[in-house]
Write a protein that holds these residues in place. Structure first.
Motif, PDB file in Angstrom:
ATOM      1  N   ILE A 102       1.107  -1.317   0.399  1.00  0.00           N
ATOM      2  CA  ILE A 102       0.009   0.094  -0.296  1.00  0.00           C
ATOM      3  C   ILE A 102       0.627   1.220  -0.034  1.00  0.00           C
ATOM      4  CG2 ILE A 102      -1.964   1.196   1.528  1.00  0.00           C
ATOM      5  CD1 ILE A 102      -2.827  -1.281   2.109  1.00  0.00           C
ATOM      6  N   LYS A 103       0.683   1.824  -1.174  1.00  0.00           N
ATOM      7  CA  LYS A 103       1.686   3.110  -1.188  1.00  0.00           C
ATOM      8  C   LYS A 103       1.257   4.144  -0.264  1.00  0.00           C
ATOM      9  CE  LYS A 103       3.858   1.130  -4.245  1.00  0.00           C
ATOM     10  NZ  LYS A 103       5.494   0.878  -3.932  1.00  0.00           N
ATOM     11  N   SER A 104      -0.081   4.756   0.084  1.00  0.00           N
ATOM     12  CA  SER A 104      -0.476   5.727   0.730  1.00  0.00           C
ATOM     13  C   SER A 104      -1.859   5.567   1.013  1.00  0.00           C
ATOM     14  CB  SER A 104      -0.616   7.333  -0.300  1.00  0.00           C
ATOM     15  OG  SER A 104       0.450   7.131  -1.353  1.00  0.00           O
ATOM     16  N   TYR A 105      -2.018   6.108   2.550  1.00  0.00           N
ATOM     17  CA  TYR A 105      -3.831   6.007   2.938  1.00  0.00           C
ATOM     18  C   TYR A 105      -4.220   7.188   2.581  1.00  0.00           C
ATOM     19  CZ  TYR A 105      -7.012   5.697   6.370  1.00  0.00           C
ATOM     20  OH  TYR A 105      -8.260   6.642   7.186  1.00  0.00           O
ATOM     21  N   PHE A 106      -5.423   7.704   2.273  1.00  0.00           N
ATOM     22  CA  PHE A 106      -5.730   8.888   2.544  1.00  0.00           C
ATOM     23  C   PHE A 106      -7.637   8.862   3.174  1.00  0.00           C
ATOM     24  CE2 PHE A 106      -5.396  10.215  -2.212  1.00  0.00           C
ATOM     25  CZ  PHE A 106      -3.837  10.484  -1.806  1.00  0.00           C
ATOM     26  N   CYS A 107      -6.931   9.621   4.147  1.00  0.00           N
ATOM     27  CA  CYS A 107      -8.536   9.988   4.724  1.00  0.00           C
ATOM     28  C   CYS A 107      -9.876  10.496   4.344  1.00  0.00           C
ATOM     29  CB  CYS A 107      -8.494  10.605   6.266  1.00  0.00           C
ATOM     30  SG  CYS A 107      -9.184  11.404   7.246  1.00  0.00           S
ATOM     31  N   LYS A 108     -11.230   9.995   4.371  1.00  0.00           N
ATOM     32  CA  LYS A 108     -12.402  10.453   3.230  1.00  0.00           C
ATOM     33  C   LYS A 108     -12.321  11.340   3.971  1.00  0.00           C
ATOM     34  CE  LYS A 108     -13.938   5.570   2.577  1.00  0.00           C
ATOM     35  NZ  LYS A 108     -15.103   4.981   1.936  1.00  0.00           N
ATOM     36  N   SER A 109     -11.878  11.963   4.749  1.00  0.00           N
ATOM     37  CA  SER A 109     -12.621  13.119   5.473  1.00  0.00           C
ATOM     38  C   SER A 109     -11.813  14.403   4.493  1.00  0.00           C
ATOM     39  CB  SER A 109     -12.752  13.529   6.429  1.00  0.00           C
ATOM     40  OG  SER A 109     -11.223  13.670   7.128  1.00  0.00           O
TER      41      SER A 109
END
Length: 206
Positions: A102-109
């Motif tokens: 997993i290259k990145s994690y984005f918060c949905k907000s």
């Protein structure tokens, strides 16, 4: 300009439609498909591989767990950047444990501007060496698309310390117009939308 194909896995129709519209408004990206489950995802990828896969951490019941899904995607599509999306700290931790797949994690907000800034960053070749976490806390190391000039950095440092634009101009013997222009340029490079976000910057990473 070569468009980057993005495929999305998310079973929340309102969020999915909003994200699709947001991404398709940018000329460098195009959403190739929106999938509600992993079966649809793999079928779509078999027809047209994507550059970036946005995967919701909250997979529907009966689905593969996130770890298994990521492992299969990484095996079959090693050149695709996998980005997970979530809305809690636990999902962020799980994503962190699954790097480098997993290259990145984005918060949905995230704000719309920061979604696009994050996707642009992922598209850069230098993102492939590590993982970035993109949430509501502004991280200069993540959001910076270009390095600040020496003058822009000084301006941001003064503003971060609590000085106003006028006070900064007086301190640096420059016009208010010049300082305002450098402030806007620095905020654009850092992906900031409001003045208040300057105070949340980690100045050690600037």
């Amino acid at each position: 300009m070569i468009e980057k194909n993005i495929i999305i896995l998310d079973d929340h129709p309102i969020f999915l439609e909003g994200l699709k519209r947001l991404i398709n408004n940018e000329p460098e990206f195009i959403v190739s498909d929106c999938c509600k489950n992993s079966r649809e995802l793999f079928f779509s990828l078999s027809l047209a591989p994507a550059n970036i896969a946005l995967i919701d951490c909250s997979l529907p019941k009966g689905e593969l767990n996130l770890k298994s899904l990521v492992e299969q995607l990484s095996f079959h599509y090693p050149n695709m950047n996998i980005v997970t999306m979530g809305d809690c700290h636990q999902q962020q931790q799980i994503s962190t444990m699954l790097k480098p797949q997993i290259k990145s994690y984005f918060c949905k907000s995230l704000s719309p501007e920061n979604w696009i800034t994050g996707l642009r960053h992922i598209s850069c070749h230098h993102c492939k060496s590590g993982q970035m976490i993109l949430d509501d806390n502004v991280d200069v190391e993540i959001l910076s698309m270009q390095r600040l000039s020496a003058k822009e950095k000084v301006v941001i440092e003064y503003l971060h310390a609590g000085l106003t634009v006028s006070q900064t101009a007086l301190r640096l013997s420059r016009s208010v117009k010049t300082i305002s222009s450098q402030k806007r340029a620095a905020m654009r490079k850092l992906g900031l939308n409001r003045d208040s976000e300057i105070f949340r910057l980690n100045m050690n990473k600037l």
